[in-house]
Design an enzyme around this catalytic site. Structure first.
Site, PDB file in Angstrom:
ATOM      1  N   PRO A 130       0.775  -1.240   0.000  1.00  0.00           N
ATOM      2  CA  PRO A 130       0.000   0.000   0.000  1.00  0.00           C
ATOM      3  C   PRO A 130       0.811   1.297   0.000  1.00  0.00           C
ATOM      4  O   PRO A 130       0.770   2.083   0.957  1.00  0.00           O
ATOM      5  CB  PRO A 130      -0.837  -0.133   1.273  1.00  0.00           C
ATOM      6  CG  PRO A 130       0.046  -0.917   2.192  1.00  0.00           C
ATOM      7  CD  PRO A 130       0.757  -1.907   1.300  1.00  0.00           C
ATOM      8  N   CYS A 131       1.497   1.563  -1.084  1.00  0.00           N
ATOM      9  CA  CYS A 131       2.263   2.804  -1.168  1.00  0.00           C
ATOM     10  C   CYS A 131       1.339   4.023  -1.213  1.00  0.00           C
ATOM     11  O   CYS A 131       1.798   5.138  -0.965  1.00  0.00           O
ATOM     12  CB  CYS A 131       3.222   2.775  -2.349  1.00  0.00           C
ATOM     13  SG  CYS A 131       2.442   2.511  -3.935  1.00  0.00           S
ATOM     14  N   HIS A 132       0.050   3.814  -1.468  1.00  0.00           N
ATOM     15  CA  HIS A 132      -0.898   4.932  -1.442  1.00  0.00           C
ATOM     16  C   HIS A 132      -1.064   5.505  -0.033  1.00  0.00           C
ATOM     17  O   HIS A 132      -1.559   6.622   0.114  1.00  0.00           O
ATOM     18  CB  HIS A 132      -2.262   4.508  -2.019  1.00  0.00           C
ATOM     19  CG  HIS A 132      -2.946   3.431  -1.256  1.00  0.00           C
ATOM     20  ND1 HIS A 132      -2.674   2.091  -1.448  1.00  0.00           N
ATOM     21  CD2 HIS A 132      -3.907   3.488  -0.292  1.00  0.00           C
ATOM     22  CE1 HIS A 132      -3.428   1.373  -0.639  1.00  0.00           C
ATOM     23  NE2 HIS A 132      -4.183   2.191   0.065  1.00  0.00           N
TER      24      HIS A 132
END
Length: 170
Positions: A130-132
């Protein structure tokens, strides 16, 4: 042999690629509905059944029924990138960190926000790694391979209070 399939998500078309053992190599938003036979150095053949668990878990996520993914992953990357991505996977659903905060978690090799930003930019497995959930030090949304509108939509889905006007003025 790499297999995969493209499928629709609430945020647009996606492509999932898996290795021979069924581990996820890539999960990307596609620029359009056409999935090329070569993608990021992989030649793949279509296998809808192999990709079904990825599609199912993403559908559950988008429906608000899944917060943790339990798919086998096999992204290509350097040892540093794998370490950064491992720490990304530990950022819980609905939580955001700054690049610097994530860098501080990479003990004993604390690293800069810039190095974390580079690892995020090269993250080959969207949403599941989850780089968001990583934002700028000033609270702004910065960089997302799927586009800032999708990053904002993912954070809103997870209930993260983001100031829409400030976030989109990038």
């Amino acid at each position: 042999m790499v297999c995969g399939d493209h499928f629709d998500s609430p945020l647009g078309p996606m492509l999932a690629l898996l290795n021979e053992q069924g581990a996820l190599l890539r999960l990307d938003f596609l620029p359009d509905d056409l999935a090329p036979a070569q993608w990021h150095g992989y030649t793949w053949q279509r296998d809808k059944a192999a990709v079904a668990p990825v599609v199912r878990q993403l559908a559950e996520y988008f429906a608000g029924q899944r917060r943790v993914f339990d798919l086998p992953l096999a992204p290509r990357g350097t040892p540093y990138q794998h370490e950064a991505w491992r720490h990304l996977r530990q950022v819980p659903y609905g939580v955001i960190l700054t690049y610097a905060e994530l860098g501080m978690r990479l003990l004993p090799h604390k690293t800069s926000a810039r190095a974390i930003g580079r690892a995020n930019a090269l993250n080959p497995i969207s949403i599941i790694v989850p780089c968001h959930r990583i934002i700028g030090a000033d609270g702004s949304l910065t960089g997302y391979a799927g586009g800032l509108q999708r990053k904002l939509a993912l954070l809103e889905l997870e209930g993260v209070p983001i100031m829409r006007q400030q976030s989109l003025m990038l």
